[in-house]
Design a protein around this motif. Structure first.
Motif, short mmCIF file in Angstrom:
data_model
loop_
_atom_site.label_atom_id
_atom_site.label_comp_id
_atom_site.label_asym_id
_atom_site.label_seq_id
_atom_site.Cartn_x
_atom_site.Cartn_y
_atom_site.Cartn_z
N ASP A 116 0.91 -0.72 -0.34
CA ASP A 116 -0.38 -0.31 0.16
C ASP A 116 0.84 1.30 0.48
O ASP A 116 2.11 1.11 0.24
N VAL A 117 0.11 2.78 0.26
CA VAL A 117 0.93 3.29 0.27
C VAL A 117 2.12 3.72 1.29
O VAL A 117 2.92 4.66 0.83
N ASN A 118 1.75 3.40 1.88
CA ASN A 118 3.06 3.22 3.73
C ASN A 118 4.04 2.24 3.28
O ASN A 118 4.86 1.80 4.37
N ASN A 119 4.16 1.46 2.36
CA ASN A 119 5.20 -0.35 2.56
C ASN A 119 5.12 -0.87 0.79
O ASN A 119 4.03 -1.05 0.33
N TRP A 120 6.23 -0.47 1.31
CA TRP A 120 7.13 -0.97 -0.11
C TRP A 120 7.99 -1.05 -0.20
O TRP A 120 9.37 -1.19 0.44
N LEU A 121 9.02 -1.75 -1.92
CA LEU A 121 10.15 -1.29 -1.85
C LEU A 121 10.39 -0.61 -3.00
O LEU A 121 9.70 -0.64 -3.95
N LEU A 122 11.76 -0.53 -3.31
CA LEU A 122 12.13 0.88 -4.81
C LEU A 122 13.09 0.87 -4.93
O LEU A 122 14.74 0.37 -4.21
N PHE A 123 13.96 0.77 -6.20
CA PHE A 123 15.08 1.11 -6.43
C PHE A 123 15.25 3.03 -7.39
O PHE A 123 14.14 2.58 -8.18
N GLY A 124 16.20 3.08 -7.84
CA GLY A 124 16.22 4.32 -8.87
C GLY A 124 17.79 4.85 -8.48
O GLY A 124 18.48 4.29 -8.09
N LEU A 125 17.89 5.56 -9.12
CA LEU A 125 19.06 6.37 -9.44
C LEU A 125 18.77 7.64 -8.82
O LEU A 125 17.66 9.04 -8.79
N VAL A 126 20.57 8.70 -7.65
CA VAL A 126 20.31 9.84 -7.73
C VAL A 126 21.71 10.56 -7.83
O VAL A 126 22.67 9.96 -8.98
N VAL A 127 21.26 11.64 -8.58
CA VAL A 127 22.48 12.60 -9.44
C VAL A 127 21.64 14.11 -9.09
O VAL A 127 20.92 14.80 -9.01
N ILE A 181 24.20 -3.84 -6.43
CA ILE A 181 23.83 -4.77 -5.42
C ILE A 181 23.02 -5.61 -5.42
O ILE A 181 22.21 -6.15 -6.50
N SER A 182 23.30 -6.36 -4.23
CA SER A 182 22.37 -7.43 -3.55
C SER A 182 22.37 -7.83 -2.22
O SER A 182 23.34 -7.71 -1.83
N ILE A 183 21.48 -7.71 -2.13
CA ILE A 183 20.90 -7.91 -0.69
C ILE A 183 19.53 -9.14 -0.42
O ILE A 183 19.19 -9.31 -1.23
N THR A 184 19.84 -9.70 0.73
CA THR A 184 18.37 -10.78 1.16
C THR A 184 17.55 -9.49 1.94
O THR A 184 17.99 -8.47 2.95
N GLU A 185 16.42 -9.64 1.85
CA GLU A 185 14.81 -8.39 2.33
C GLU A 185 13.58 -9.08 2.38
O GLU A 185 13.52 -10.00 1.63
N THR A 186 13.37 -9.77 3.90
CA THR A 186 11.95 -10.19 4.32
C THR A 186 10.41 -9.06 4.27
O THR A 186 9.90 -9.40 3.91
N ASP A 187 11.50 -7.98 4.13
CA ASP A 187 9.73 -6.96 4.43
C ASP A 187 8.91 -7.12 2.99
O ASP A 187 9.89 -6.81 2.17
N ASN A 188 7.75 -6.53 3.71
CA ASN A 188 7.52 -6.56 2.09
C ASN A 188 7.20 -7.15 0.88
O ASN A 188 7.18 -7.42 -0.11
N GLN A 189 7.35 -8.66 1.31
CA GLN A 189 7.62 -9.88 0.52
C GLN A 189 6.49 -10.10 -0.59
O GLN A 189 7.47 -10.99 -2.12
N ASN A 190 5.78 -9.88 -0.19
CA ASN A 190 4.09 -10.29 -0.48
C ASN A 190 3.61 -9.62 -1.26
O ASN A 190 2.60 -9.58 -1.88
N GLY A 191 4.30 -8.09 -1.74
CA GLY A 191 3.57 -7.21 -2.03
C GLY A 191 3.39 -7.22 -3.17
O GLY A 191 4.86 -7.98 -4.43
N THR A 192 2.78 -6.68 -4.32
CA THR A 192 2.63 -7.05 -6.02
C THR A 192 2.43 -5.67 -6.62
O THR A 192 2.58 -5.89 -7.66
N LEU A 193 2.12 -4.30 -5.92
CA LEU A 193 2.37 -3.43 -6.82
C LEU A 193 3.41 -3.10 -6.70
O LEU A 193 4.69 -2.51 -6.43
N ILE A 194 3.49 -1.89 -8.38
CA ILE A 194 4.56 -1.58 -8.73
C ILE A 194 4.24 -0.47 -9.92
O ILE A 194 3.51 -0.27 -10.18
N GLY A 195 5.03 0.01 -9.92
CA GLY A 195 5.06 1.51 -10.69
C GLY A 195 6.39 2.76 -9.91
O GLY A 195 7.24 2.69 -9.51
N PRO A 196 5.99 3.88 -11.15
CA PRO A 196 7.61 4.60 -11.33
C PRO A 196 6.94 6.08 -9.89
O PRO A 196 5.60 6.62 -9.85
#
Length: 213
Positions: A116-127, A181-196
Motif C-alpha cells: 500500500d502507500v506506506n509499505n513498499w520497496l523501490l530502486f532508483g538513481l540519484v544525480v 546491489i545484491s541484498i536479502t530482504e524479507t519485508d513487503n515480500q508479498n507485495g505485488t504493486l509496481i510503478g514509477p
C-alpha cells in the motif's frame, strides 16, 4: 534429396541457429526460466495529464502527486506534490523488472513489491551534485530505510537501464547489465504493486517491463 538440396538445408539450419543465438543475446531469459510479460508500458501515446492504463491493460492507481505523459515518456507534473507515484498491480511478488530512466538533478525511482502507500520497496538513481548513487529503499509502516547503495559516477540527463530480479528474500539490481546491489530482504515480500515514483520535473522514465515465471 540431392547433394545440392542437402547443402541448402544445412545452410538454412545454420542460419536459423545463428538467428536464434542472436535473439537470445538481445533478449536474455530470466535466471529462473523464460520470461513472460505481466506488465509493460512504453508510454508511447499522446501527451496526457495522467498515465491512464499500462499497455498490458492495468489501470494506474493514484498514490499521490501527479505524473503525466510528455513526448512518449513518463514525467513529473510541476504543479503536483513533491513526490508523485502511480502503481499497478502486477499480480506477482516475484519476478524481474527492466526499466530505462534518467535524472538531471534529483531522484527517479521505481516501486516494486508494494503493499500500500506506506509499505513498499523501490530502486532508483540519484544525480544531485556530488551525491551520485544507485539505491534500494524500503518503506515499512511509513518509515523509510535505505537497504542498499552503490556509489557510482552518473551522468545527468543520461538514460540508464536497470534490471531488478527479486525472488523470495533475494534481490539483485543491475545497472546497464552490471551487478550494482545484491541484498536479502524479507519485508513487503508479498507485495505485488509496481510503478514509477518521481519528485522533480527533470526526471523521465522511458519504458519498463515486468516479467514473472
Amino acid at each position: 534429396m540431392t547433394k545440392a538440396q542437402r547443402l541448402v538445408e544445412r545452410i538454412r539450419a545454420h542460419n536459423r541457429e545463428r538467428a536464434i543465438a542472436a535473439h537470445r543475446m538481445l533478449n536474455p531469459p530470466l535466471i529462473f526460466g523464460e520470461p513472460a510479460t505481466i506488465v509493460r508500458d512504453s508510454f508511447n501515446r499522446p501527451n496526457a495529464a495522467s498515465l491512464g492504463n499500462a499497455e498490458t491493460g492495468q489501470a494506474y492507481v493514484d498514490y499521490g502527486g501527479a505524473l503525466q505523459i510528455i513526448s512518449g515518456q513518463c514525467a513529473w507534473t510541476s504543479s503536483g506534490a513533491d513526490v508523485a507515484q502511480r502503481l499497478v498491480d502486477s499480480g506477482s511478488s516475484d519476478g524481474r523488472i527492466r526499466v530505462s530512466m534518467m535524472s538531471n538533478t534529483q531522484f527517479v525511482e521505481f516501486i516494486f513489491r508494494g503493499v500500500d502507500v506506506n509499505n513498499w520497496l523501490l530502486f532508483g538513481l540519484v544525480v544531485a551534485g556530488a551525491n551520485q548513487d544507485v539505491e534500494i529503499w524500503q518503506k515499512v509502516a511509513n518509515v523509510y530505510t535505505r537497504i542498499g547503495q552503490e556509489a557510482v559516477d552518473l551522468t545527468a540527463g543520461q538514460y540508464y537501464t536497470f534490471e531488478c530480479v527479486y525472488q523470495g528474500s533475494s534481490i539483485s539490481l543491475y545497472r546497464n547489465g552490471a551487478l550494482s546491489i545484491s541484498i536479502t530482504e524479507t519485508d513487503n515480500q508479498n507485495g505485488t504493486l509496481i510503478g514509477p515514483r518521481m519528485r522533480a520535473a527533470n526526471e523521465r522514465i522511458d519504458w519498463y517491463e515486468v516479467y514473472t515465471r
